[in-house]
Write an enzyme that holds these catalytic residues in place. Structure first.
Site, short mmCIF file in Angstrom:
data_model
loop_
_atom_site.label_atom_id
_atom_site.label_comp_id
_atom_site.label_asym_id
_atom_site.label_seq_id
_atom_site.Cartn_x
_atom_site.Cartn_y
_atom_site.Cartn_z
N ARG A 212 -4.85 -27.06 -16.69
CA ARG A 212 -4.05 -25.85 -16.85
C ARG A 212 -2.60 -26.22 -17.14
NH1 ARG A 212 -7.28 -25.05 -12.21
NH2 ARG A 212 -8.79 -23.36 -12.40
N LYS A 257 -4.88 -24.36 -8.76
CA LYS A 257 -4.90 -22.91 -8.68
C LYS A 257 -5.86 -22.40 -7.62
CE LYS A 257 -5.78 -18.81 -11.53
NZ LYS A 257 -6.17 -18.33 -12.88
N HIS A 312 -3.32 -21.47 -23.51
CA HIS A 312 -4.45 -21.51 -22.58
C HIS A 312 -5.77 -21.68 -23.31
CE1 HIS A 312 -6.14 -21.02 -18.59
NE2 HIS A 312 -7.02 -20.17 -19.07
N ARG A 315 -7.50 -25.03 -23.12
CA ARG A 315 -8.40 -25.30 -21.99
C ARG A 315 -9.83 -24.91 -22.35
NH1 ARG A 315 -8.96 -26.09 -16.42
NH2 ARG A 315 -9.98 -24.45 -15.23
N HIS A 338 -13.59 -25.54 -12.07
CA HIS A 338 -14.23 -24.23 -11.91
C HIS A 338 -15.15 -24.25 -10.70
CE1 HIS A 338 -13.17 -23.90 -16.28
NE2 HIS A 338 -12.79 -22.72 -15.85
N TYR A 347 -15.45 -20.02 -19.97
CA TYR A 347 -14.53 -20.95 -20.62
C TYR A 347 -15.25 -21.85 -21.62
CZ TYR A 347 -10.28 -20.07 -17.95
OH TYR A 347 -9.14 -19.50 -17.44
#
Length: 360
Positions: A212, A257, A312, A315, A338, A347
């Site tokens: 990220r 995150k 983003h 990613r 994840h 994603y």
């Protein structure tokens, strides 16, 4: 047996009725009502629950409002999470809509009405309806706070976790933007000519690692303090040289995150990027900020005539490439961080032509 007695003011006028239940093995239960009938009804129900072994202590949940709960969650939980500051605006929205309810009173019906009202609300910032993703995040935040109350803080919720009974808004189709044709070459060429000399190595590193932006770069944000003044705060430190092992080809991320540390394996191309970087005195791998890269990236896309590409999206690109290289779900999740395969799926956007090559 419950004891019911009247409560009088100084003039001897009855202003309420107090019910008191003393039963062996249970804490003393005392509650005051406006009428004697209400007091008797509560006492009957409570004693029945005690006899059937389903009694739940409601005192703390009755005295704690959703506003109080979310404030405590922000202070004790969010401040320890990377990116937790992003949830503070959602905290305020939830407090405005549901804050007055006690934890004992909040139920699925109330939360469903809140959801429906938010779905029909126009955002002051964009002038458009608030996105379903934003509302889903709000409900998810409330659910995490309620779970923390019940599981960690010992606040009994008589009706369980009410958000679990509320249907979440349907999400829009996942963004599937990837680099196509010669876009990567055009983008990197444009990055070479950028005023921000860090742009090209940052872009390549993002494509190679799926990290990220806040995990790669230092980031700052202006927030308002208790007096309403804007103050600049650091929201991410970015990747540090102390967390990079060129021999083992890894980059350790101690704070991410989702609150869990992870170690990212580095490709040969990512190692080449790192080996070509100067060493800064402050220990940061990339001597720029997310804010600087964000602007430089947008200008580079414009020079390269690339439309609708966000930082983003790199990613997404990296995650999809991991699968195209033959890595399995758990291997990719270990790299990207994840927590669920459902999130990983959002994603991941595999190219049909690459899948055809695997079929032979």
């Amino acid at each position: 047996m419950a004891t019911i007695r009247s409560r009088e003011d100084r003039d001897g006028i009855t202003i309420g009725w107090q019910a008191q239940i003393k039963r062996k093995g249970f804490p003393l239960q005392v509650k005051t009502f406006r009428t004697k009938a209400e007091a008797k009804e509560w006492a009957t129900v409570t004693e029945s629950e005690m006899m059937r072994g389903v009694f739940v202590q409601r005192t703390e949940s009755e005295q704690t409002t959703v506003h109080d709960l979310l404030s405590r969650y922000a202070d004790e939980v969010l401040q320890n999470l990377k990116g937790g500051h992003k949830e503070l605006s959602r905290i305020k929205v939830l407090q405005a809509g549901l804050g007055k309810y006690s934890l004992a009173a909040i139920n699925s019906s109330i939360i469903a009405k809140y959801r429906d009202k938010r779905l029909s609300t126009i955002s002051e910032k964009t002038g458009r309806l608030i996105g379903t993703q934003s509302i889903k995040h709000e409900l998810g935040l409330l659910q995490r706070a309620l779970k923390m109350a019940a599981m960690e803080w010992g606040i009994a919720l008589p009706g369980g976790i009410p958000t679990a009974l509320v249907k979440k808004p349907a999400l829009p189709a996942a963004r599937d933007r990837r680099l196509v044709d010669d876009e990567e070459k055009r983008l990197l060429d444009a990055c070479t000519n950028a005023q921000n000399a860090w742009l090209q190595p940052v872009v390549i590193f993002a494509i190679e690692t799926a990290m990220r932006a806040g995990e790669i770069l230092e980031s700052w944000k202006y927030i308002k303090d208790t007096d309403g003044h804007k103050v600049k705060v650091r929201v991410s430190d970015g990747l540090q040289w102390s967390d990079v092992d060129l021999n083992k080809r890894t980059a350790h991320l101690p704070k991410t995150k989702n609150g869990e540390a992870r170690t990212v394996p580095l490709s040969s191309r990512a190692i080449q990027v790192l080996q070509g970087l100067p060493r800064s005195m402050d220990g940061r791998v990339f001597g720029t900020t997310y804010e600087g890269i964000h602007q430089a990236f947008a200008r580079a896309c414009k020079r390269a005539e690339i439309d609708d590409l966000r930082f983003h999206d790199l990613r997404h690109e990296a995650t999809s490439r991991f699968f195209e290289k033959g890595l399995r779900e758990m291997q990719v999740a270990a790299i990207t961080g994840h927590k669920t395969l459902q999130m990983l799926k959002r994603y991941t956007h595999l190219k049909a032509e690459d899948l055809a090559k695997l079929l032979g």
